[in-house]
Design an enzyme around this catalytic site. Structure first.
Site, PDB file in Angstrom:
ATOM      1  N   ASP A  29      69.687  16.751  51.318  1.00  0.00           N
ATOM      2  CA  ASP A  29      70.564  17.601  50.536  1.00  0.00           C
ATOM      3  C   ASP A  29      71.853  16.819  50.268  1.00  0.00           C
ATOM      4  O   ASP A  29      72.076  15.757  50.859  1.00  0.00           O
ATOM      5  CB  ASP A  29      70.853  18.887  51.316  1.00  0.00           C
ATOM      6  CG  ASP A  29      71.752  19.837  50.562  1.00  0.00           C
ATOM      7  OD1 ASP A  29      71.602  19.942  49.332  1.00  0.00           O
ATOM      8  OD2 ASP A  29      72.612  20.461  51.199  1.00  0.00           O
TER       9      ASP A  29
ATOM     10  N   GLY B 115      70.821  21.402  44.700  1.00  0.00           N
ATOM     11  CA  GLY B 115      70.942  22.470  43.727  1.00  0.00           C
ATOM     12  C   GLY B 115      72.090  22.252  42.770  1.00  0.00           C
ATOM     13  O   GLY B 115      72.261  23.019  41.827  1.00  0.00           O
ATOM     14  N   ASP B 116      72.887  21.212  43.002  1.00  0.00           N
ATOM     15  CA  ASP B 116      74.031  20.945  42.133  1.00  0.00           C
ATOM     16  C   ASP B 116      73.587  20.313  40.825  1.00  0.00           C
ATOM     17  O   ASP B 116      72.456  19.863  40.667  1.00  0.00           O
ATOM     18  CB  ASP B 116      75.015  20.017  42.842  1.00  0.00           C
ATOM     19  CG  ASP B 116      75.750  20.727  43.964  1.00  0.00           C
ATOM     20  OD1 ASP B 116      75.844  21.959  43.898  1.00  0.00           O
ATOM     21  OD2 ASP B 116      76.191  20.055  44.901  1.00  0.00           O
TER      22      ASP B 116
ATOM     23  N   ASP C 102      67.835  24.777  52.462  1.00  0.00           N
ATOM     24  CA  ASP C 102      67.136  23.536  52.811  1.00  0.00           C
ATOM     25  C   ASP C 102      66.001  23.768  53.808  1.00  0.00           C
ATOM     26  O   ASP C 102      65.292  22.823  54.165  1.00  0.00           O
ATOM     27  CB  ASP C 102      68.119  22.524  53.419  1.00  0.00           C
ATOM     28  CG  ASP C 102      69.244  22.170  52.471  1.00  0.00           C
ATOM     29  OD1 ASP C 102      68.958  21.982  51.277  1.00  0.00           O
ATOM     30  OD2 ASP C 102      70.401  22.075  52.917  1.00  0.00           O
TER      31      ASP C 102
END
Length: 1122
Positions: free
Chosen positions: A418, A637-638, A781
């Protein structure tokens, strides 16, 4: 693209608020739920709700109870092939016609193995019981018959109304009804749920918030809820409350999730919607799967091989016995009469088959699995005790949460990480900004030249009592502009204050005190730029140049814009929005169409530059992993610009790369074309028809293949969006994605859902013969952490959910290199040495019986004393191999980190595989040959100095077993590189222990007391003083050692591998130390900019403008707040 829209209609001074979250990147039915399913419940009506069989609020993670532990645990243990094999063997030994060994030779080791494993399982389950009991027995206040009564969490049911107080955890997923704060507001901390550290705000609908803490009104509340079925989407909830004939839309801003903590709110009441396993917290936890290492799978295969070899030997020896009985035994019955149950040599041969099956049973070592568990447990404690992986600021040590995956840490080939909170600190700092074409945040000298900020230039915010004393800013001109009430600066900071939590695009519509309706918007430049009014063209060009400057400093950027709305237009738009909100069918698509009407012709205000520092040591860690040939993929997710910017900052992407491919297709054909175009540049021949994978795809087989590593013609990177991934993960497209991505040095997957993260990890697991590791910090995650072979959770600023579902946890990303390069590599090397030696010593021990069969008429007679057979694995040879497996180090931790190339053998499993197993077998056959025939030749027709004969079975047995122990001791000494006091004690102490036990078992007193059990009376005393015995021992030991010494000497010279060269370099450095080098910090500027996604929740703009945060009982309204 995911974004939050917040807008206003009315409030006591300006407006009331509606919240709505939209996700354009997530497809319908992503979690596989049926759209037609829905949950129905009624408040304060347990009888009605019980009709639907909703689960209670009990959490159960334990496996056993007092009554089923023994049968269940034994059933699980006997599912292991080796344990089941020894149980069958025990039954065979109880048959006198075929048993040539005493029953206790199997019973004692089997009981020891089962007991150790059972105690370990019991301890683990007791901890789970304690954890379950602690959670289930927490107290909660439940509304019952007009009174608030204290009850346990586990007794809460769907439809109950409960009271939560400040700093208390949320019991279940509940609909917020009312609170102590104005307008039904409640503040929650979601760190344990989604990793976000900032407080979130929830608001009850007006029809229930007016009840406040009136128990009479709350008890009479009988609203009916129709909502979506349980799912794992943390930021989505859709439902409708029907109360007093009116329908009220319920969104996720009305829901308090289990795992959250109430903050800054004295009390609140809520209606229980989801309980126990149905809560979003438990839905995200998923199913816990037992992870097994590659070596575990290999051992199972090798045990099957051993079974087959054992059966073949037994068959061969039984055939030999049949031939011997036919040609010799039949005519020798006067001296060796056949038993009455033996009718012919064929019958005798069949019985001998099973007799040899018992005699040669140690080919399958019973103590193998329990020894492996002890070794893994010991190596797990090394991780827990590692002070260099202890994070003092948070008082958080590293933790091995599982004891079954240690050696797998030394074989990792792919790391999936992540970004926010894992690679970065997740601490956002306002650094610079651009407002109306002017930059703020730089420090200048007297000549007007830009210089680094110094403490003397720091802006003094002492005049503002609310200012953070830790905040540093070095440009007074911005403060002066604020004091001078610059119009654009005022609008800029008004937008920042309203759009407080930043997404890729966030908007707030507000009616000002002057009755003007304003739309404020802040988001990614790639999004906002397309929405600007044409008159902003020149200003946008200047602002884009400023964004480039900010990006070159590694800052995350966001554009800020606004639009003034016509009152008539706004009222029409409000009506359309309300209708879309109350629609249950295709709601998100209709909301999207409504929002598009207002998102246009924006006026540009400027841009922000936010600093989110990388965690300490992240670039160095990634460089180390790259040198170890570990490929790293960032799954986040960015948005794309953010992820790419971080990739360059942490040296995942480098400016000297041959290229970085962007996959941004919006349909299957365009995604396929982009993937193939990238592969064509990296390796053109991979697109040709003769390519093995292409041939595989044309055949459409049912079984997946292993995709081998392909070498590209340069260094490349890949960036792919979650929208494109949705197509790339379908059907045969997944192989196109896999081949392209695996050729790249690094891969960035952005705008991903938690499900897509798990799918990408699973894709690599299925098609690549490689060990995968996933590391993350939040509940989003968990999917990939569980999908990977190894899951690592980051603790610290973030929540606990990732850690609770991980296999290993620590607080800083840079600890990963120590986990892999030091603990992982050592564990892998130790396990491989253990297995090689363990199989070898059992082959050498057991196959002596095979040679002896040719001298005893294949009668299944054993060479050794039965007590030696019982104690060989459990006592005589157990401690030395455990010492080797717990304390062995080929090089120390410093060299392990300096030379990541040492990690490579584990990735290719070079130290223990099927080839190495065959070597162990050949070595064991040779050693058994020496151990039998050298003593045989030594005592054949031999006499003592006094003329007495020593050519008897018991003397021969003693010489063979003593020589065996000496050879095994010297073999393990050769394999040991690091000698400690414990290693010496275990190795040489076990040898001394053998002689102590030997003299005890062969003592006169014991043999005279139990003559039928202890039959070697005086053998040790009479033989150990003979020179023949010691000469035999020395000769056998030397003959068994020569092949090992020769192999270890010649292999690095004739067939060296990379690690051999590195070890030679280390040994040379130890002999010729170099002077310390001066390290210089290299700068890697990059012109990458990025908007940054701070959170997946709406911000506080609605609260700031509405004044609802003011505690005033005068704030009342007759409107329905949605």
């Amino acid at each position: 693209m995911k974004y939050i829209t917040v807008f206003i209609s009315e409030s006591p001074w300006s407006c009331s608020w509606y919240y709505s979250a939209m996700s354009l990147s997530e497809k319908e039915n992503e979690d596989g739920q049926n759209e037609l399913e829905e949950r129905i419940l009624q408040a304060n009506n347990r009888e009605f709700n019980s009709l639907f069989d909703y689960p209670d609020n009990t959490i159960k993670t334990s496996k056993y109870n007092l009554f089923n532990f023994l049968p269940m645990n034994l059933f699980e243990q006997f599912q292991r092939l080796a344990n089941a094999y020894f149980l069958i063997l025990l039954f065979l030994q109880l048959i006198p016609q075929i048993s040539s060994l005493a029953w206790y030779t199997t019973v004692i080791p089997l009981i020891v193995v089962l007991s150790i494993t059972g105690v370990k399982d019991a301890i683990d389950d007791v901890k789970r019981h304690q954890s379950d009991k602690q959670v289930n027995n927490r107290s909660v206040l439940v509304l019952v018959d007009g009174r608030v009564e204290e009850d346990k969490w586990m007794n809460v049911q769907v439809g109950d109304i409960i009271k939560l107080e400040n700093d208390h955890p949320v019991t279940a997923d509940i609909l917020l009804l009312s609170s102590s704060e104005p307008c039904g507001l409640t503040y929650i901390e979601t760190a344990d749920l989604d990793g976000e550290t900032n407080l979130k705000v929830k608001q009850a609908i007006s029809v229930t918030s007016e009840m406040e803490d009136n128990l009479e009104l709350l008890s009479a509340f009988d609203g009916e809820i129709r909502c979506e079925p349980p799912n794992n989407k943390l930021d989505k909830f859709s439902g409708v409350l029907t109360y007093l004939g009116e329908d009220y839309f319920l969104g996720h801003d009305k829901l308090l999730l289990r795992g959250c903590i109430i903050r800054n709110t004295d009390w609140c009441y809520g209606l229980v919607i989801y309980t126990g396993p149905d809560t979003k917290l438990m839905q995200n936890s998923g199913k816990s799967t037992f992870k097994r290492t590659h070596i575990d799978h290999l051992m199972n295969v090798l045990v099957v091989w051993i079974f087959l070899a054992l059966g073949a030997m037994c068959l061969l020896l039984s055939i030999g016995h049949g031939i011997w009985e036919s040609h010799k035994g039949y005519f020798f019955q006067a001296f060796l009469p056949w038993q009455r149950y033996i009718a012919s040599s064929a019958t005798s041969s069949a019985l001998v088959f099973w007799s040899y099956f018992i005699v040669l049973n140690t080919m399958v070592p019973i103590s193998l699995y329990v020894s492996v568990e002890i070794i893994r447990l010991g190596n797990s404690y090394y991780i827990n005790w590692d002070r260099q992986m202890y994070y003092a600021p948070k008082n958080t040590p590293a933790q091995a949460r599982t004891t079954t995956l240690n050696e797998e840490l030394g074989q990792v080939k792919y790391v999936f990480s992540d970004k926010t909170g894992t690679l970065t600190e997740n601490v956002m700092i306002f650094n610079k900004c651009s407002i109306n074409g002017k930059t703020y945040g730089y420090s200048y000298d007297a000549n007007g030249q830009c210089v680094p900020g110094s403490p003397n230039d720091k802006v003094d915010f002492s005049y503002n009592q609310l200012a953070d004393p830790k905040f540093s800013f070095y440009d007074n001109t911005l403060v002066e502009a604020v004091r001078n009430e610059d119009h654009f600066v005022h609008l800029f900071f008004l937008c920042l204050s309203l759009c407080h939590t930043v997404m890729s695009e966030e908007k707030v519509e507000v009616r000002t005190p002057e009755n003007r309706v304003m739309l404020f918007c802040k988001g990614a430049d790639t999004i906002i730029y397309e929405l600007l009014h044409p008159s902003c063209a020149s200003l946008s060009d200047v602002t884009m140049d400023h964004l480039d400057d900010f990006a070159s400093e590694g800052l995350r950027t966001l554009m800020v814009a606004y639009r003034e709305l016509d009152n008539a237009f706004f009222q029409k738009w409000i009506k359309k929005h309300s209708e879309a909100c109350l629609t249950l069918e295709d709601r998100e698509r209709k909301l999207t169409m409504v929002y598009e009407e207002v998102e246009s012709n924006l006026m540009l205000l400027g841009a922000t530059a936010i600093e989110d520092k990388l965690q300490s040591g992240v670039p160095e860690t990634i460089i180390t992993l790259s040198k170890a040939k570990i490929k790293m993929w960032v799954l986040t997710g960015d948005k794309q610009e953010t992820a790419v910017n971080i990739a360059y900052a942490c040296r995942l992407f480098k400016d000297e790369m041959d290229g970085v491919f962007m996959v941004e297709g919006t349909d299957r054909e365009s995604v396929l074309q982009e993937l193939r175009s990238a592969r064509n540049k990296m390796k053109p021949e991979s697109l040709l028809e003769p390519d093995p994978v292409n041939i595989y795809l044309t055949r459409k087989p049912k079984m997946p293949i292993r995709v081998l590593d392909e070498t590209p013609n340069g260094d490349y990177g890949l960036v792919i969006s979650g929208y494109s991934l949705a197509y790339a993960l379908e059907g045969n497209m997944e192989l196109e994605l896999l081949r392209t991505a695996c050729m790249c040095k690094a891969v960035i997957c952005c705008r991903m859902t938690p499900l897509q993260k798990a799918q990408v990890v699973d894709l690599v697991k299925r098609y690549k013969k490689a060990v995968t590791l996933a590391i993350g910090d939040g509940a989003n995650d968990i999917g990939m952490i569980k999908a990977a072979h190894i899951g690592v959770g980051i603790t610290g600023h973030e929540g606990m959910q990732a850690m609770l579902n991980s296999d290993f946890s620590f607080s800083q990303f840079h600890y990963l290199q120590r986990l892999l390069m030091v603990h992982g590599r050592w564990s892998y090397n130790r396990m491989c040495k253990f297995l090689s030696y363990f199989f070898y010593k059992n082959f050498a021990f057991t196959l002596v019986h095979f040679w002896y069969a040719f001298f005893n008429g294949f009668s299944a007679q054993t060479v050794y004393d039965t007590w030696f057979i019982t104690c060989y694995n459990l006592i005589y040879t157990s401690l030395p191999v455990l010492g080797l497996s717990l304390f062995e180090k080929d090089v120390n931790e410093t060299w392990s980190l300096c030379y990541p190339e040492l990690y490579e053998p584990g990735q290719h499993n070079l130290y223990f595989n099927k080839k190495e197993f065959i070597k162990c077998l050949i070595h064991g056959i040779y050693s058994s040959f020496v151990l039998f025939f050298v003593p045989m030749g030594t005592i054949f027709n031999s006499e003592r100095s006094d003329g007495k004969d020593i050519s008897d079975f018991q003397s021969f047995s003693l010489i063979v077993q003593t020589t065996l122990i000496w050879v095994m001791t010297m073999q393990i000494a050769l394999r040991t590189n690091t000698w400690t006091i414990i290693s010496h004690a275990f190795t040489w102490g076990s040898l001394g222990l053998y002689f102590c036990v030997l003299f005890f078992l062969y003592s006169d007193g014991l043999c005279l007391m139990f003559p039928s059990t202890f039959q070697f009376l005086g053998v040790a005393r009479n033989n150990l003083n003979q020179p023949q015995m010691w000469l035999c021992l020395i000769l056998s030991t030397v003959l068994c050692m020569i092949p090992v010494i020769g192999y270890n000497f010649l292999k690095p010279l004739l067939c060296p591998i990379n690690v051999d060269k590195v070890l030679n370099r280390i040994h040379f450095c130890l002999k010729h130390p170099l002077p310390p080098t001066v390290k210089t910090k290299a700068k890697h500027p990059s012109l990458r900019r990025s908007a940054y996604a701070f959170s997946h929740k709406q911000g506080f703009g609605d609260l700031i403008t509405s004044g609802k945060t003011l505690k005033s009982t005068a704030l009342k309204t007759n409107k329905k707040f949605l």
